[in-house]
Design a protein around this motif. Structure first.
Motif, PDB file in Angstrom:
ATOM      1  N   ARG A 138      -4.636  -4.274  -6.752  1.00 30.59           N
ATOM      2  CA  ARG A 138      -4.665  -5.025  -8.006  1.00 30.59           C
ATOM      3  C   ARG A 138      -3.766  -4.321  -8.996  1.00 30.59           C
ATOM      4  NH1 ARG A 138      -6.367  -8.629  -5.672  1.00 30.59           N
ATOM      5  NH2 ARG A 138      -8.469  -8.833  -4.861  1.00 30.59           N
TER       6      ARG A 138
ATOM      7  N   ILE B  26     -14.236   0.108  -5.852  1.00 30.17           N
ATOM      8  CA  ILE B  26     -12.886   0.181  -6.426  1.00 30.17           C
ATOM      9  C   ILE B  26     -12.354   1.596  -6.203  1.00 30.17           C
ATOM     10  CG2 ILE B  26     -11.473  -0.067  -8.499  1.00 30.17           C
ATOM     11  CD1 ILE B  26     -13.523  -2.059  -9.549  1.00 30.17           C
TER      12      ILE B  26
ATOM     13  N   ALA C 284     -11.223  -7.739  17.682  1.00 27.44           N
ATOM     14  CA  ALA C 284     -12.321  -7.273  16.844  1.00 27.44           C
ATOM     15  C   ALA C 284     -12.422  -8.060  15.545  1.00 27.44           C
ATOM     16  CB  ALA C 284     -12.143  -5.794  16.534  1.00 27.44           C
ATOM     17  N   SER C 285     -11.337  -8.666  15.110  1.00 22.49           N
ATOM     18  CA  SER C 285     -11.357  -9.330  13.813  1.00 22.49           C
ATOM     19  C   SER C 285     -12.240 -10.572  13.820  1.00 22.49           C
ATOM     20  CB  SER C 285      -9.937  -9.697  13.384  1.00 22.49           C
ATOM     21  OG  SER C 285      -9.332 -10.486  14.379  1.00 22.49           O
TER      22      SER C 285
ATOM     23  N   THR D 164      -9.278  -2.980  -5.136  1.00 17.03           N
ATOM     24  CA  THR D 164     -10.634  -3.491  -4.990  1.00 17.03           C
ATOM     25  C   THR D 164     -10.901  -3.767  -3.521  1.00 17.03           C
ATOM     26  OG1 THR D 164     -10.449  -4.490  -7.155  1.00 17.03           O
ATOM     27  CG2 THR D 164     -12.227  -5.280  -5.745  1.00 17.03           C
ATOM     28  N   LEU D 165     -11.948  -3.173  -2.984  1.00 19.02           N
ATOM     29  CA  LEU D 165     -12.346  -3.450  -1.608  1.00 19.02           C
ATOM     30  C   LEU D 165     -13.482  -4.453  -1.677  1.00 19.02           C
ATOM     31  CD1 LEU D 165     -12.300   0.210  -0.227  1.00 19.02           C
ATOM     32  CD2 LEU D 165     -10.452  -1.455  -0.309  1.00 19.02           C
ATOM     33  N   SER D 166     -13.215  -5.653  -1.180  1.00 15.76           N
ATOM     34  CA  SER D 166     -14.175  -6.740  -1.330  1.00 15.76           C
ATOM     35  C   SER D 166     -14.924  -6.966  -0.028  1.00 15.76           C
ATOM     36  CB  SER D 166     -13.445  -8.022  -1.731  1.00 15.76           C
ATOM     37  OG  SER D 166     -12.774  -7.816  -2.947  1.00 15.76           O
TER      38      SER D 166
ATOM     39  N   ARG E 177      -9.286   0.932  13.576  1.00 15.96           N
ATOM     40  CA  ARG E 177     -10.257   0.223  12.751  1.00 15.96           C
ATOM     41  C   ARG E 177      -9.583  -0.447  11.571  1.00 15.96           C
ATOM     42  NH1 ARG E 177     -13.664   4.493  12.787  1.00 15.96           N
ATOM     43  NH2 ARG E 177     -13.184   4.964  10.652  1.00 15.96           N
ATOM     44  N   LEU E 178      -8.669   0.280  10.981  1.00 13.57           N
ATOM     45  CA  LEU E 178      -8.037  -0.247   9.787  1.00 13.57           C
ATOM     46  C   LEU E 178      -7.312  -1.552  10.063  1.00 13.57           C
ATOM     47  CD1 LEU E 178      -6.551   2.952   8.231  1.00 13.57           C
ATOM     48  CD2 LEU E 178      -8.494   1.622   7.459  1.00 13.57           C
TER      49      LEU E 178
ATOM     50  N   LEU F  58       0.848  -1.188   0.000  1.00 12.73           N
ATOM     51  CA  LEU F  58       0.000   0.000   0.000  1.00 12.73           C
ATOM     52  C   LEU F  58       0.883   1.238   0.000  1.00 12.73           C
ATOM     53  CD1 LEU F  58      -2.635  -0.799   2.766  1.00 12.73           C
ATOM     54  CD2 LEU F  58      -3.043  -0.610   0.320  1.00 12.73           C
TER      55      LEU F  58
ATOM     56  N   ILE G 179     -17.358  -7.731   9.984  1.00 12.87           N
ATOM     57  CA  ILE G 179     -17.037  -6.338   9.722  1.00 12.87           C
ATOM     58  C   ILE G 179     -18.316  -5.619   9.306  1.00 12.87           C
ATOM     59  CG2 ILE G 179     -15.588  -4.812   8.327  1.00 12.87           C
ATOM     60  CD1 ILE G 179     -13.906  -6.741   9.941  1.00 12.87           C
TER      61      ILE G 179
ATOM     62  N   GLN H 179     -18.413  -2.296   8.276  1.00 11.83           N
ATOM     63  CA  GLN H 179     -18.229  -1.167   7.368  1.00 11.83           C
ATOM     64  C   GLN H 179     -17.020  -1.377   6.475  1.00 11.83           C
ATOM     65  OE1 GLN H 179     -18.221   1.892  10.296  1.00 11.83           O
ATOM     66  NE2 GLN H 179     -16.103   1.624  10.841  1.00 11.83           N
ATOM     67  N   ILE H 180     -17.031  -0.672   5.354  1.00 14.44           N
ATOM     68  CA  ILE H 180     -15.881  -0.667   4.458  1.00 14.44           C
ATOM     69  C   ILE H 180     -15.254   0.708   4.579  1.00 14.44           C
ATOM     70  CG2 ILE H 180     -15.144  -0.719   2.037  1.00 14.44           C
ATOM     71  CD1 ILE H 180     -15.871  -3.473   2.981  1.00 14.44           C
ATOM     72  N   VAL H 181     -13.975   0.705   4.982  1.00 19.01           N
ATOM     73  CA  VAL H 181     -13.270   1.945   5.262  1.00 19.01           C
ATOM     74  C   VAL H 181     -12.175   2.113   4.221  1.00 19.01           C
ATOM     75  CG1 VAL H 181     -11.868   3.128   7.006  1.00 19.01           C
ATOM     76  CG2 VAL H 181     -13.719   1.626   7.725  1.00 19.01           C
ATOM     77  N   ALA H 182     -11.936   3.348   3.776  1.00 20.17           N
ATOM     78  CA  ALA H 182     -10.856   3.588   2.815  1.00 20.17           C
ATOM     79  C   ALA H 182      -9.515   3.341   3.505  1.00 20.17           C
ATOM     80  CB  ALA H 182     -10.934   5.020   2.285  1.00 20.17           C
ATOM     81  N   PRO H 183      -8.766   2.327   3.064  1.00 18.50           N
ATOM     82  CA  PRO H 183      -7.486   2.040   3.705  1.00 18.50           C
ATOM     83  C   PRO H 183      -6.394   2.987   3.225  1.00 18.50           C
ATOM     84  CG  PRO H 183      -7.916   0.445   1.996  1.00 18.50           C
ATOM     85  CD  PRO H 183      -9.087   1.391   2.004  1.00 18.50           C
TER      86      PRO H 183
ATOM     87  N   ASP I  49      -8.147  -3.895  11.736  1.00 20.38           N
ATOM     88  CA  ASP I  49      -9.021  -5.053  11.717  1.00 20.38           C
ATOM     89  C   ASP I  49      -9.612  -5.336  10.338  1.00 20.38           C
ATOM     90  OD1 ASP I  49      -8.600  -5.105  14.416  1.00 20.38           O
ATOM     91  OD2 ASP I  49     -10.305  -3.799  14.819  1.00 20.38           O
TER      92      ASP I  49
ATOM     93  N   ALA J 134      -4.292  -6.425  -1.405  1.00 20.14           N
ATOM     94  CA  ALA J 134      -5.523  -5.912  -1.985  1.00 20.14           C
ATOM     95  C   ALA J 134      -5.307  -5.068  -3.229  1.00 20.14           C
ATOM     96  CB  ALA J 134      -6.279  -5.094  -0.945  1.00 20.14           C
TER      97      ALA J 134
ATOM     98  N   VAL K  27     -15.416   6.138   6.021  1.00 21.78           N
ATOM     99  CA  VAL K  27     -16.341   5.011   5.923  1.00 21.78           C
ATOM    100  C   VAL K  27     -17.059   5.138   4.581  1.00 21.78           C
ATOM    101  CG1 VAL K  27     -18.343   3.880   6.919  1.00 21.78           C
ATOM    102  CG2 VAL K  27     -16.612   4.890   8.417  1.00 21.78           C
TER     103      VAL K  27
ATOM    104  N   GLY L  15      -9.372   6.441   5.998  1.00 22.42           N
ATOM    105  CA  GLY L  15     -10.254   6.163   7.125  1.00 22.42           C
ATOM    106  C   GLY L  15     -11.715   6.507   6.879  1.00 22.42           C
TER     107      GLY L  15
ATOM    108  N   GLY M 153      -9.129   6.131  13.435  1.00 19.58           N
ATOM    109  CA  GLY M 153      -9.205   5.412  12.166  1.00 19.58           C
ATOM    110  C   GLY M 153      -8.248   4.244  12.073  1.00 19.58           C
TER     111      GLY M 153
ATOM    112  N   PRO N 183     -16.068  -8.517   3.229  1.00 20.57           N
ATOM    113  CA  PRO N 183     -15.391  -9.363   4.210  1.00 20.57           C
ATOM    114  C   PRO N 183     -16.208 -10.610   4.530  1.00 20.57           C
ATOM    115  CG  PRO N 183     -16.363  -7.447   5.287  1.00 20.57           C
ATOM    116  CD  PRO N 183     -16.582  -7.264   3.823  1.00 20.57           C
TER     117      PRO N 183
ATOM    118  N   PRO O  41     -10.338  -6.430   6.622  1.00 21.06           N
ATOM    119  CA  PRO O  41      -9.950  -7.703   6.013  1.00 21.06           C
ATOM    120  C   PRO O  41      -8.810  -7.584   5.013  1.00 21.06           C
ATOM    121  CG  PRO O  41     -12.084  -6.954   5.205  1.00 21.06           C
ATOM    122  CD  PRO O  41     -11.714  -6.054   6.332  1.00 21.06           C
ATOM    123  N   TRP O  42      -8.729  -6.465   4.296  1.00 25.06           N
ATOM    124  CA  TRP O  42      -7.708  -6.375   3.262  1.00 25.06           C
ATOM    125  C   TRP O  42      -6.318  -6.127   3.823  1.00 25.06           C
ATOM    126  CZ3 TRP O  42     -12.063  -3.358   3.538  1.00 25.06           C
ATOM    127  CH2 TRP O  42     -11.896  -2.145   4.199  1.00 25.06           C
TER     128      TRP O  42
END
Lengths: 507, 182
Positions: free
Chosen positions: A505, B131, B96-97, B140-142, A492-493, A352, B101, B103-107, A495, A503, B165, B163, A489, B144, A497-498
């Protein structure tokens, strides 16, 4: 001689071009986007003018604005660096129309080489070996059925590539027929959004190829030479990471054959100024033309180190209409040079990109070590541009000596504040197959390189000295850090999944 | 001198470190106490961000940079990241894992290229939802786990900070078991 030259670029290449301009007594003009206001390339210039906006599209890709700045400040010539406008024939033409010299190949050369389908056809006619493939007419909606038939003829795996592409964007490997339609759509979408042209073509996918390119130079008097090869097989998703010269794979005979083919390719398109002819070399020692890049390459310093020629200086002399500053017979490479690209990216979490402010920046230094940097302490690494911070280039009498020097240099290169790939690179050059030169473009897919030095054996441990250094630092900073800051933030990150997977591509 | 606590990423317990002056005549001569050990160390710091340490005759160059409640230390070519734990932070409990999950958060900061779902849509595990594009790369955020989309907080073309959401999700009840089985 030019009196004043504008550099239409940013980062390390703008800094590097500015050095040669200053050496030649030329006034250096920089342009900069809003996030680059305080960047190193601005500090290296004699004059600097803003390009409003943040994204590349609003700033460094705005040829019209850049030419306007050039005209209103008495600029004689524009050096485009690499990326951005460097391979844009409309920009080269607009420069000429505005009475400003474009330091690079002509628009005609860019057109002849920029479309990979046309380039391949031209060069095949000139006797340069090309990869078997297919490129047919494509309307708004491609004829998937017809393309499927062609792919079968070529034989899987096939590669779907963007006709106007580069740097791996819009490129897909298709292993079998059922994946073809999806990959076509993805490649076309990416090609359209990146290059404004959705046209794609197919090529036979060569397994375990080496990427070997030849630096070429041509002048306006019809002279063409090659400046030998660079091996760039160490790539991650088609982005080069480590480049070296000479290639450990080439015998003198093969080098001569490929060099001759590179010059033939350059002559076939009437090449002027600096360029690169890229080849794939398969495991049987057969080579195939891949593409011609009409720019100064990121990895040009390895050639500069083994030939002791300044390629930017040569570009400027050629743009002035002079003869090539070297003949083929005069060019005799000596020793070995290796370059690695230092990226702000986190190898431990899927590469990343890492953004932030650079805290400490201490580039490696010493005899036969060159660092081309675009950043310094306090620089902001933003999301807007390529995450390459610097290039580290080491020279040695032999490949072994150059690699030992590179290991030393990576061990002494400090970047804090953003995460870099320095430790990944350090682990890479210790890999036994890399050391023996047994490399190919899938090397990083097939060999797991540990992302950091402290986890080589799979677990992290913190040396006492690190804890002491941390404690001393916090004490020196008035212990403010010890009271600070929850993680909002980030917590949370962690945890998400990616985090665990890769991730990103490849494009 | 007060104790400092550092947490290595992934470690369960923080490590305590304290520094004491060992010799009133030498500013840099110190005793560092780490867990049960007392280590004699000479520290030469230059400014507040770098210096070198001498432990038992061995010299170690270091650089350090504090940020975001943590400290990064470069020592002899390796960078270590330490957190300075906040005392009020939740300790223990289940990680927590293990929970679905929601929510989908911008990593990463980036531009939203595609949103494949709308409110009320159901999705399967690993289904691509959003995406993002950042620094010339597509990501790609898939999904969970399996579930439905509760809310969409982003739109195509939008530049989103780290971060953010992007989607609120509701996990399907059987998800955890399915994931365990696969």
């Amino acid at each position: 001689m030019f009196r004043k030259v504008l550099i239409a670029n940013r980062g390390e290449i703008a800094v590097r071009v500015a050095q040669t301009l200053r050496e030649m007594g030329i006034i250096v003009v920089a342009v900069y986007s809003a996030p680059d206001r305080a960047s190193v390339h601005v500090a290296c210039a004699d004059e600097a003018y803003p390009l409003e906006g943040k994204s590349a599209v609003e700033t460094y890709l705005r040829g019209d604005k850049i030419i306007e700045i050039a005209k209103s400040h008495g600029v004689d010539a524009i050096h485009p660096g690499y990326g951005f406008l460097s391979e844009n024939p409309e920009f080269a033409e607009a420069c000429a129309k505005a009475g400003v010299t474009f330091i690079g190949p002509s628009a005609d050369v860019m057109r002849a080489t920029g479309n990979k389908i046309v380039a391949k056809t031209t060069l095949a006619k000139a006797g340069v070996p090309v990869v078997p493939g297919w490129s047919g007419e494509q309307d708004a909606e491609p004829d998937v059925k017809a393309i499927t038939k062609e792919a079968k003829k070529i034989g899987y795996p096939v590669l779907v590539k963007a006709a106007s592409g580069g740097g791996g964007k819009g490129m897909r490997v298709v292993a079998c027929e059922k994946d073809l339609a999806g990959s076509l759509e993805a490649a076309r979408r990416e090609a359209k959004s990146s290059f404004g042209d959705a046209t794609v073509f197919l090529e036979k996918f060569i397994e375990r190829p080496r990427h070997i390119e030849f630096q070429i130079f041509g002048d306006s008097h019809g002279n063409v030479v090659h400046l030998f090869e660079r091996e760039c097989s160490i790539q991650r998703r088609h982005q080069k990471i480590l480049e070296e010269t000479p290639s450990p794979a080439l015998t003198p005979e093969l080098r001569k054959q490929m060099g001759d083919a590179a010059v033939a390719a350059a002559r076939a398109v009437k090449y002027t100024n600096a360029g690169t002819v890229e080849f794939l070399l398969d495991e049987d020692g057969k080579f195939y033309f891949l593409e011609i890049n009409t720019r100064l390459q990121v990895e040009h310093p390895v050639t500069e180190m083994t030939l002791r020629h300044d390629l930017v200086r040569a570009q400027i002399l050629i743009a002035l209409g002079e003869n090539l500053p070297f003949t083929q017979d005069e060019l005799a490479p000596d020793g070995h040079a290796v370059e690695v690209r230092i990226y702000a990216e986190d190898a431990a979490s899927g590469f990343l990109p890492s953004t932030g402010t650079i805290g400490s920046y201490v580039p490696a230094a010493g005899a036969n070590i060159r660092v081309d940097s675009g950043v310094t302490e306090g620089s902001e690494v933003s999301v807007f541009y390529d995450p390459m911070l610097a290039k580290l280039i080491c020279f040695g009498r032999t490949r072994g000596e150059a690699l030992e020097r590179l290991a030393f240099a990576l061990d002494s290169f400090v970047v804090l504040g953003v995460t870099t790939n320095i430790e990944f690179l350090r682990n890479l050059i210790e890999h036994p197959d890399f050391i023996t030169g047994n490399i190919h473009t899938n090397f990083l897919d097939q060999n797991r390189i540990a992302p950091t030095r402290d986890r080589v054996d799979g677990k992290a441990s913190i040396p006492d000295e690190v804890l002491i250094a941390a404690a001393v630092t916090i004490r020196e900073n008035g212990r403010t850090a010890s009271r600070a800051v929850g993680h909002g933030g980030n917590a949370r990150l962690k945890d998400a999944p990616w985090r665990s997977g890769d991730a990103w591509r490849g494009a | 001198m007060s104790k400092l606590r550092f947490q290595a990423p992934g470690a369960s317990e923080p490590i305590e470190v304290s520094l004491e002056r060992a010799d009133p005549a030498h500013d840099g001569a110190m005793i560092a106490r780490i867990a049960d050990a007392a280590i004699s160390v000479d520290v030469e710091h230059r400014g507040s961000s770098d210096g070198w340490l001498k432990v038992g005759g061995k010299v170690h160059r270091y650089y350090a940079h504090t940020r975001d409640g943590g400290v990064e230390v470069w020592l002899d070519g390796v960078t270590y990241k330490l957190e300075v734990p906040n005392r009020s932070r939740r300790r223990g409990g289940s990680p927590a894992s293990a929970a679905p999950i929601d929510q989908i958060v911008a990593p990463m900061p980036g531009t939203v290229l595609k949103v494949n779902v709308a409110v009320g849509d159901s999705f399967k595990p690993h289904q691509p939802l959003v995406i993002l594009e950042s620094m010339k790369m597509e990501m790609t955020l898939s999904a969970p786990n399996a579930g439905t989309v509760e809310a969409v907080h982003c739109k195509v073309g939008e530049l989103v900070p780290l971060g953010t959401v992007l989607l609120a999700l509701k996990a399907a009840p059987s998800t955890a078991e399915e994931n365990d089985a696969s």
